[in-house]
Write a protein that holds these residues in place. Structure first.
Motif, PDB file in Angstrom:
ATOM      1  N   ASP A   1       0.837  -1.198   0.000  1.00 22.39           N
ATOM      2  CA  ASP A   1       0.000   0.000   0.000  1.00 22.39           C
ATOM      3  C   ASP A   1       0.874   1.251   0.000  1.00 22.39           C
ATOM      4  O   ASP A   1       0.648   2.197  -0.767  1.00 22.39           O
ATOM      5  N   VAL A   2       1.895   1.257   0.849  1.00 21.21           N
ATOM      6  CA  VAL A   2       2.821   2.391   0.905  1.00 21.21           C
ATOM      7  C   VAL A   2       3.578   2.519  -0.414  1.00 21.21           C
ATOM      8  O   VAL A   2       3.786   3.621  -0.929  1.00 21.21           O
TER       9      VAL A   2
ATOM     10  N   GLU B   1       2.401   6.741  -6.931  1.00 26.30           N
ATOM     11  CA  GLU B   1       1.494   7.829  -7.315  1.00 26.30           C
ATOM     12  C   GLU B   1       2.117   9.188  -7.011  1.00 26.30           C
ATOM     13  O   GLU B   1       1.951  10.145  -7.775  1.00 26.30           O
ATOM     14  N   ILE B   2       2.839   9.267  -5.900  1.00 25.02           N
ATOM     15  CA  ILE B   2       3.529  10.513  -5.562  1.00 25.02           C
ATOM     16  C   ILE B   2       4.528  10.873  -6.659  1.00 25.02           C
ATOM     17  O   ILE B   2       4.629  12.039  -7.080  1.00 25.02           O
ATOM     18  N   ALA B   3       5.276   9.880  -7.125  1.00 19.82           N
ATOM     19  CA  ALA B   3       6.254  10.118  -8.188  1.00 19.82           C
ATOM     20  C   ALA B   3       5.567  10.614  -9.454  1.00 19.82           C
ATOM     21  O   ALA B   3       6.073  11.512 -10.145  1.00 19.82           O
TER      22      ALA B   3
ATOM     23  N   ALA C   1      -1.386  10.573   3.464  1.00 23.12           N
ATOM     24  CA  ALA C   1      -1.827   9.175   3.483  1.00 23.12           C
ATOM     25  C   ALA C   1      -0.651   8.233   3.719  1.00 23.12           C
ATOM     26  O   ALA C   1      -0.764   7.240   4.444  1.00 23.12           O
ATOM     27  N   LYS C   2       0.479   8.546   3.116  1.00 22.88           N
ATOM     28  CA  LYS C   2       1.672   7.716   3.286  1.00 22.88           C
ATOM     29  C   LYS C   2       2.135   7.714   4.741  1.00 22.88           C
ATOM     30  O   LYS C   2       2.462   6.655   5.303  1.00 22.88           O
TER      31      LYS C   2
ATOM     32  N   ARG D   1       2.230   4.377   7.243  1.00 24.80           N
ATOM     33  CA  ARG D   1       3.453   3.965   7.933  1.00 24.80           C
ATOM     34  C   ARG D   1       3.241   3.938   9.435  1.00 24.80           C
ATOM     35  O   ARG D   1       3.747   3.051  10.145  1.00 24.80           O
ATOM     36  N   ARG D   2       2.489   4.907   9.938  1.00 23.58           N
ATOM     37  CA  ARG D   2       2.212   4.944  11.380  1.00 23.58           C
ATOM     38  C   ARG D   2       1.377   3.729  11.772  1.00 23.58           C
ATOM     39  O   ARG D   2       1.656   3.091  12.795  1.00 23.58           O
TER      40      ARG D   2
END
Length: 202
Positions: free
Chosen positions: A152-153, A159-161, A192-193, A197-198
């Protein structure tokens, strides 16, 4: 001697074939390549990967993606209630295998493995080859929740890239609204990332 090794490995091959539903000839071929106790899903050289040779090297998440398909193929009971989006799979070869493995679980109780032998038989295709390889892997299964969180991360990172690349191509002076929308999308993805991660680290 080589003969005695072949004789000793034959019962093991029969057992693996019976337990996984993979035809005996495929099991024996895999054992000749790796040895009777060495059937795993370690990343092979790119030219040894099942799939279209025009596709480049495996994705950065290849190991995690193949392991998740292996868990799905085993119909692991921990999959119950877990939503797995096909978009998590960056490698199109693995994505296709995942979709086929998921289809095989229809009507099965959690923990009940599908009949892979009946489903794919001697089919010669990318997804069939990969599913046979994964079915013969006897290692303990990873936790599917952990695998989904990792992928998922990774999907968010991809998508960020993409959004960052789009930002570089937009002229803020002539398309202020488009530029602003991309920035808002980037901020939302970064948020969201961090949340994913959290949650993963809890």
């Amino acid at each position: 001697s080589p003969l005695s090794k072949r004789t000793m490995s034959r019962p093991y091959a029969v057992m693996v074939s019976r337990d996984t539903g993979v035809e005996l000839r495929f099991v024996e071929a895999a054992m000749r390549r790796r040895g009777p106790a060495g059937i795993t899903t370690e990343v092979p050289p790119d030219d040894a990967l099942p799939g279209d040779p025009s596709i480049s090297a495996p994705s950065a998440t290849y190991r995690t993606e193949t392991e998740l398909v292996r868990v799905v193929l085993a119909n692991d009971s921990r999959l119950e209630g877990l939503d797995i989006d096909e978009k998590l799979f960056a490698d199109v070869r693995i994505r296709e295998a995942f979709m086929r493995a998921s289809d095989l679980l229809a009507g099965l109780a959690p923990g009940e493995p599908p009949d892979l032998g009946t489903a794919i038989g001697s089919e010669d295709s990318q997804s069939a080859d990969l599913l046979r390889t994964l079915a013969m892997d006897v290692r303990p299964l990873a936790d599917p929740v952990d695998l989904v969180n990792i992928l998922d991360v990774a999907a968010i990172d991809r998508e960020i890239a993409t959004v960052r690349q789009q930002l570089q191509q937009v002229d803020e002076a002539t398309d202020e609204q488009g530029y602003s929308e991309l920035w808002q999308r980037l901020i939302a993805l970064e948020h969201a990332k961090r949340n994913r991660r959290r949650d993963r680290d809890r």
